[in-house]
Each structure stands twice: as C-alpha cells, then as structure tokens.
Design a protein around this motif. Sequence first.
Motif, PDB file in Angstrom:
ATOM      1  N   THR A  31     -83.601 -78.313  31.118  1.00  0.00           N
ATOM      2  CA  THR A  31     -83.309 -78.615  29.717  1.00  0.00           C
ATOM      3  C   THR A  31     -83.533 -77.377  28.852  1.00  0.00           C
ATOM      4  N   ILE A  32     -84.699 -76.699  29.073  1.00  0.00           N
ATOM      5  CA  ILE A  32     -85.040 -75.472  28.288  1.00  0.00           C
ATOM      6  C   ILE A  32     -83.931 -74.458  28.435  1.00  0.00           C
ATOM      7  N   SER A  33     -83.482 -74.193  29.637  1.00  0.00           N
ATOM      8  CA  SER A  33     -82.453 -73.204  29.939  1.00  0.00           C
ATOM      9  C   SER A  33     -81.188 -73.499  29.121  1.00  0.00           C
ATOM     10  N   ASP A  34     -80.730 -74.732  29.132  1.00  0.00           N
ATOM     11  CA  ASP A  34     -79.512 -75.097  28.412  1.00  0.00           C
ATOM     12  C   ASP A  34     -79.667 -74.808  26.928  1.00  0.00           C
ATOM     13  N   ASN A  35     -80.812 -75.199  26.338  1.00  0.00           N
ATOM     14  CA  ASN A  35     -81.068 -74.988  24.902  1.00  0.00           C
ATOM     15  C   ASN A  35     -81.020 -73.508  24.542  1.00  0.00           C
ATOM     16  N   ILE A  36     -81.625 -72.673  25.381  1.00  0.00           N
ATOM     17  CA  ILE A  36     -81.679 -71.229  25.080  1.00  0.00           C
ATOM     18  C   ILE A  36     -80.288 -70.634  25.084  1.00  0.00           C
ATOM     19  N   VAL A  37     -79.443 -71.023  26.009  1.00  0.00           N
ATOM     20  CA  VAL A  37     -78.074 -70.506  26.065  1.00  0.00           C
ATOM     21  C   VAL A  37     -77.356 -70.853  24.756  1.00  0.00           C
ATOM     22  N   GLY A  38     -77.536 -72.072  24.272  1.00  0.00           N
ATOM     23  CA  GLY A  38     -76.942 -72.497  22.993  1.00  0.00           C
ATOM     24  C   GLY A  38     -77.432 -71.622  21.860  1.00  0.00           C
ATOM     25  N   LEU A  39     -78.746 -71.346  21.815  1.00  0.00           N
ATOM     26  CA  LEU A  39     -79.370 -70.509  20.774  1.00  0.00           C
ATOM     27  C   LEU A  39     -78.737 -69.121  20.764  1.00  0.00           C
ATOM     28  N   ASN A  40     -78.544 -68.541  21.905  1.00  0.00           N
ATOM     29  CA  ASN A  40     -77.975 -67.210  22.047  1.00  0.00           C
ATOM     30  C   ASN A  40     -76.579 -67.151  21.442  1.00  0.00           C
ATOM     31  N   ARG A  41     -75.798 -68.170  21.698  1.00  0.00           N
ATOM     32  CA  ARG A  41     -74.433 -68.213  21.163  1.00  0.00           C
ATOM     33  C   ARG A  41     -74.476 -68.154  19.632  1.00  0.00           C
ATOM     34  N   HIS A  42     -75.355 -68.958  19.005  1.00  0.00           N
ATOM     35  CA  HIS A  42     -75.496 -68.979  17.554  1.00  0.00           C
ATOM     36  C   HIS A  42     -75.887 -67.623  17.013  1.00  0.00           C
ATOM     37  N   VAL A  43     -76.807 -66.964  17.691  1.00  0.00           N
ATOM     38  CA  VAL A  43     -77.278 -65.644  17.244  1.00  0.00           C
ATOM     39  C   VAL A  43     -76.132 -64.649  17.231  1.00  0.00           C
ATOM     40  N   GLN A  44     -75.284 -64.665  18.229  1.00  0.00           N
ATOM     41  CA  GLN A  44     -74.138 -63.757  18.289  1.00  0.00           C
ATOM     42  C   GLN A  44     -73.200 -64.019  17.100  1.00  0.00           C
ATOM     43  N   GLN A  45     -73.040 -65.281  16.743  1.00  0.00           N
ATOM     44  CA  GLN A  45     -72.199 -65.619  15.586  1.00  0.00           C
ATOM     45  C   GLN A  45     -72.770 -64.994  14.319  1.00  0.00           C
ATOM     46  N   ILE A  46     -74.121 -65.099  14.173  1.00  0.00           N
ATOM     47  CA  ILE A  46     -74.794 -64.506  13.001  1.00  0.00           C
ATOM     48  C   ILE A  46     -74.499 -63.018  12.921  1.00  0.00           C
ATOM     49  N   ARG A  47     -74.563 -62.325  14.060  1.00  0.00           N
ATOM     50  CA  ARG A  47     -74.325 -60.878  14.116  1.00  0.00           C
ATOM     51  C   ARG A  47     -72.930 -60.547  13.546  1.00  0.00           C
ATOM     52  N   GLY A  48     -71.919 -61.344  13.927  1.00  0.00           N
ATOM     53  CA  GLY A  48     -70.555 -61.119  13.449  1.00  0.00           C
ATOM     54  C   GLY A  48     -70.487 -61.267  11.940  1.00  0.00           C
ATOM     55  N   ILE A  49     -71.194 -62.291  11.460  1.00  0.00           N
ATOM     56  CA  ILE A  49     -71.176 -62.542  10.015  1.00  0.00           C
ATOM     57  C   ILE A  49     -71.806 -61.367   9.272  1.00  0.00           C
ATOM     58  N   ILE A  50     -72.902 -60.855   9.824  1.00  0.00           N
ATOM     59  CA  ILE A  50     -73.599 -59.724   9.181  1.00  0.00           C
ATOM     60  C   ILE A  50     -72.688 -58.518   9.101  1.00  0.00           C
ATOM     61  N   ASP A  51     -71.911 -58.250  10.165  1.00  0.00           N
ATOM     62  CA  ASP A  51     -70.985 -57.120  10.146  1.00  0.00           C
ATOM     63  C   ASP A  51     -69.992 -57.263   8.999  1.00  0.00           C
ATOM     64  N   ILE A  52     -69.516 -58.486   8.830  1.00  0.00           N
ATOM     65  CA  ILE A  52     -68.551 -58.725   7.741  1.00  0.00           C
ATOM     66  C   ILE A  52     -69.218 -58.414   6.388  1.00  0.00           C
ATOM     67  N   ILE A  53     -70.477 -58.911   6.231  1.00  0.00           N
ATOM     68  CA  ILE A  53     -71.200 -58.679   4.968  1.00  0.00           C
ATOM     69  C   ILE A  53     -71.348 -57.189   4.707  1.00  0.00           C
ATOM     70  N   ASN A  54     -71.717 -56.446   5.764  1.00  0.00           N
ATOM     71  CA  ASN A  54     -71.901 -54.990   5.664  1.00  0.00           C
ATOM     72  C   ASN A  54     -70.625 -54.324   5.202  1.00  0.00           C
ATOM     73  N   ASP A  55     -69.514 -54.714   5.794  1.00  0.00           N
ATOM     74  CA  ASP A  55     -68.230 -54.117   5.452  1.00  0.00           C
ATOM     75  C   ASP A  55     -67.935 -54.348   3.971  1.00  0.00           C
ATOM     76  N   ILE A  56     -68.192 -55.595   3.532  1.00  0.00           N
ATOM     77  CA  ILE A  56     -67.934 -55.929   2.132  1.00  0.00           C
ATOM     78  C   ILE A  56     -68.820 -55.075   1.221  1.00  0.00           C
ATOM     79  N   ALA A  57     -70.084 -54.902   1.599  1.00  0.00           N
ATOM     80  CA  ALA A  57     -71.027 -54.104   0.801  1.00  0.00           C
ATOM     81  C   ALA A  57     -70.549 -52.664   0.703  1.00  0.00           C
ATOM     82  N   ASP A  58     -70.058 -52.142   1.827  1.00  0.00           N
ATOM     83  CA  ASP A  58     -69.572 -50.759   1.880  1.00  0.00           C
ATOM     84  C   ASP A  58     -68.398 -50.583   0.912  1.00  0.00           C
TER      85      ASP A  58
END
Lengths: 162, 554
Positions: B366-393
């Motif tokens: 169960t723990i393993s499955d949850n962590i994989v899900g968490l990782n996916r969300h974190v990668q999505q956050i990273r993409g969003i941050i890049d977009i924010i950075n570009d806009i700031a630039d």
Amino acid sequence: MNTLSGQPADNQQLPEQELNLFVFRSGSETYAADPELVQEVVAAGEPTAIPFVPDWVEGVVSVRGKIVPVIDLVGFFGLESTTTYNRKRLILFAVDGVEFGLWSEQVLGIKSYPAGLSETPLSTLPATLQECLQSQLRHQEVLVYILDMNKLLEKSRQQVAS
Amino acid sequence: MKNPFHKWSIRWKMAAGFSLVLFLSVTVLLTYFIGKQRHALKSGLEARVTTVANMLSWSLVILVDAAAVTGDVKPIEEVIESARQDSQLVGIRVENASGTRLAGFDDKALTGTDTNSHFKTTRFTDDLLLLNMPIRKDDNNIGVLRMGYSLAGLHSEQRQLLLTGLGIGLVTLLAGILLAFAIGHRISRPLVRMTSTFKRMAEGDLNQQPVRESGADEIGFLARAFNELLQQLKDLSQLAQAISQGDLTHTIKTKGDLADAFRRMTASIVEITSSFNQMAARMDSRISEILTTAKEQEAGAAQQAAAVTEVTSTMEELAATARQISQNAESVTSSAEEASRAVTDGREALFAFVKSMNSIETGNKTISDNIVGLNRHVQQIRGIIDIINDIADRSDLLALNAALEGTKAGEAGKGFLLVAAEMRRLSENVFNSTAEIKQLITEVTEATNATVMANESGLRATQEGTERAAEAEQAFGRIVETIEETSRAAKQISLATQQQHTGTDQIVSAMGEVANVSQQWLNGIRSTTQAVSELSTTAAQLRQLVSRYRLGSE
C-alpha cells in the motif's frame, strides 16, 4: 507620486546633482551607458554567425524584422574572463542611427547616482577599454565603467575595417 | 795422612810453591853475594892500608932511629900528621922497639901485643881494622907503626847492597806469584767448568752447554773429549725421552754399546706395540659387535615393554571411555526428550511469526503505491513552477523596457519608471520563491525515493523471512525425527559399552602379567650390556696406553 513632485525643487537647488545611467553587468565588470541610447532589452536566442569578422562580433540576430549585429563586450575590450558569462539579455543600442546589440548577464536597470562621483580611469586598464570610457565612478563598493557609446561604435568599426 | 793443603785450589798451590822456591833462591843468592862482597871490600881496604903503612914505615925509619938518639919526636908527629888526611883513619901511634910510645893521636885502642913481629899483622874487630907495621932497619925492628881504620863506610855500602838485593827479590817474588796465579787460572778454569757441568749432569740435568775450549794443549783435548761425552749422553737422553713420550721414530747416530742397546730396545718396543695394536683392534671389533647385538636386543625389549604399557594404559582409557560413553548416552536420552519439547514450542512461535510477516507485506505494498502517486504530483508542480518562472522573466523584461521608455519620455515618464521598478522587484521575488519551491521539491523527491528504496528492501526482507520460516518449519519436522532416532541409538550404545567394559578389564589384567615378564627380560639384557661396556672401556684404555707410541711405519 507626491515624493516625485518634490524632486524638481531639489534639482533646482542643486542643478545636475543626479546622474541617470543605464547599468548592466557583462562578464565580471559593471558598465553604464546613456539611457537615451538604449532602444530595447530583449531575451534573444543564439545569433547567426557571419564570416570575415573578429571573434568579438558574435553574429547577427533578428529583432522585430531588423537585422542587428551582436558584440561581445568582454572579447572586444580584451578582458580576461576565465568563466564564460551567461548571455541572458541582449541590449539594443541606437547610436547615430546605427543599431547593435551587447550581451549582458544581468541588467540592473536605470540607476540614479549623485554627481561628483566620477573618477579618472586608471592607466592600467586595457587600451581599448580606456579609449571607449567616458569616465568611471565608484558607488556602494561597485566600480562602474561609464561607456562613451559613440567612441565604442567608432572603435569597433575601425577594428572591423582593419 | 792428612795433607793440610789438599783443600787449596790449584792456583793457590802453584802460587805457594812458586813463592817458596823464589824466596829461598833470593835468600841464598843475597847471602852468598853479600858475603862475597864483604870479603872483597875487606881485602881492598887491607891492601890500601898496607900500602899506606909501608910508605909511612919507610919514611919513619930514619926518624925513629934519630929519635932513639936525640929523643926528638917532633918530626915523627909531622909525618903522621900528614897521614891523618885519610878520613877513614881512626887513630895512629908510633912506638920504639921497647914498646914506648913515641908519637900518636887517638891511639888508646891501638895497644898491641905482637910488638916484635918481623911482619906486618892485620886484625879486624867489629868496627875497626887494626894494623901493626914493624919499622925495620937492617933486619932489626927499631919500632912499630900501629894504625886503626874505621869500617863504617864498608858497613854502609854493604847495607845499601842488601837493600837493593831485597828490593829486587821482592819484585821477583811478586811477579812470580802473579805468573803462578795466571798459569793456575788457565789450567783450573776449564776444570772448574767441567766439574760444575759434571755435577749438574750427576744431578740429572743433561741440558748443559758444551765447554768452550779451543786450546791445543792437554786442557783443550780434555774439554773436547768431555763435550763428546756430553753430546752422546744428550742423544741417549733425548732418545729415552722420545720413547717415554711414545715416539718410537726417533733415531740417533751415536755409536757404542749403550746406543746399540737403546736401538735394540726401541725395535723390540715397536714390535710389541704393533702386535698389541692389532690384537686391540680385533678385540675392539668383537666387542662392538656384541654391543650392537645387545643394544638391539635391549631396544627391542624396551620397545616391547613400552608397547605393553601403552596397551595397558590404552585399555584402561578404553574402559574409562566406555563408562563415559554409557553416561553420555543416558544424558543424550534425557536431552533428546527436552529437545523434543523445545521443538514443539518453536513450531508454535514460527506460525505466529509467519502470520505477522504476511500482514507487514500487505502494508508495504500500500505504501509503495501511495508514494508513486505522490511523485507524479510533484513532477506536475515542477512543470507549473517553470511556467511561473517564464512568466516572471517576461514580466521583468517588459518592466525593464517600460522603464527605458519612461526615461526617454523624460519628466512625464517618471511615474511610469517607479511602477516599472516595482514590477521588476515583484518578478524578482517570484524568482526567489520559485527557487525555494524548487529546492523543497528536490528534497521531497529525494525523501520519497529513499522511502521507496527502503520500502522495497523491506518487502524483499519480509518475503525472504516468510520463505525462511517455511524452511524452518520443515527443519523442525526433521529435527523431531532425528531426536527420536538419537534417543534409540543412545540406549543401544549404553548397553554395548557395558559389555565392552567387562572385556577391557580382562585384557588389562592379562597385559600386567606380560609387562612383568618383559621387564625381567630387559633387566637381564641390561646387565649383559653393562658387562660388555666395561670390557670395551678396558680395551679402550689398553689401546690408549699403546697408542702413546708412534711407530715409524705408520
């Protein structure tokens, strides 16, 4: 805006007390130029290389349909820069109707300096830099080279021609 | 008869003899020559005095004759006065025929008896020469002339002669004695040396230097003969010494019966020694053979005794071991029962363990499955941050260009300038915040990765644990079987070892008897070996005795 409205009165009391300069960093040095001569700052991509020019002419870029030559200021002044600087911003200058771009690592924007900080440049600076300098000033521990853009244009043209 | 001089050395004897002879001859010669001299002096004096008296008597004849007539004695006195010139003349007197004194002086001692003698008379007293001269006229004595002469000069001359003689005699005597000493020394010195050498030889010390004497006389001959004798004795002595030290190879060149006897003696010793040597060698080899055999026997017997002892002790150990085994077998039986109980407990515990493991495995998944899900969300956050950075630039760039335009617009664009600066600061803040977020995301990603890895290894461990538990279950089953078998076998061992114990006791008692017999045998062999060793020692001593002689042939 209220503070701004009070400023002209100060200027009258101490005429030409403030010096507005466009300040940017290139390599390990900080340079300044007359803001009137700066046309635009863009985030340009890789320049297109052109043949039969010195190394410091890195090529040309297209900005809104205009073809503009790009000069590497570090290479032009012959300053030793061991680390290749980040070519993040391209500053477009228009001097006597001639447009050219200079690479900058960081654009500090328009800064106001109190007058009277100007110093005579040191004779130990590289010859090209010395010839293109209007003066230099020291503010908050930062040495700023104030460039004479007319001379710089003239000098670069001479060197390209030769 | 005792000679009082026999203790004197030759030189003293010679000196004494020489001096005696010289003394005697000097004495005789002195006496003879002095007597002769005295006589000659006396004759000379007498002749001289006679001549003077004759002359005087001649001159006095007339005067005495005249005085007898006249009685005048004056002329007579004058005549005799002239005779007084002679210093040796002591007294003078003139008498007439009747004996009456006519003239004279110092004439008291001159009274003579032979007045009427026709001839002249002379007489010697101790210190005087008395002379009477008749004064004759025509064969008649008319008077007499008496004269006295002193002998003092004669005496002194004689004394001088005697002294000279004695001096010469003394010098001769001394020279003679010295000469006698020298000759005596020349003779006696070699004799003394030879005597002392002889004496030391007689005391047994033959190591003497030969006497050096090169003279060609009898003494030289004697010294050379003596040296030859000494050399011969030395040679013989060396030969005897060599034989005594065992060297029979020594030879001598000396001739004579004694040397021949020595040679014969050496030869016979050589013969005896060599035959003795051969005999000793034969005896030695026999003894060593006997010794070897005896030693072998002894070694064998000792080995046997040792083997018997070893067997006995081994048997005793065996008996002890059998007892031990019996005891151990009993304890094994009881241990097996305990083990059986322990195994049953272990099985129950194992079942509980396996159940727990299964529930852990489910949780981990169960723990393993949850962590994989968490990782996916974190990668999505990273993409969003890049977009924010570009806009700031882009905002930063826009603000910058706006500021430029504001500057160019001069005073009218000043407010614009401030807004642009504020915009730039905002976009800078955005940059900083996104950088922090990125940092946090990186940390979260690392943490989740570590968790995933830990979880996976935990999963593997639980799976492995389950497998091991199954294996352990099987092993427990086998252990139970083995314990039962062991228990049965231990009971059988216990029985067998009790029988073995009885057997070994019998063997031990039999071995004791064997050991006694072999010990007696060993003692017998040892005494034999002892006797033979003593015999060998005796033979060795004999051989050593003989080996002192070195034979020429070896």
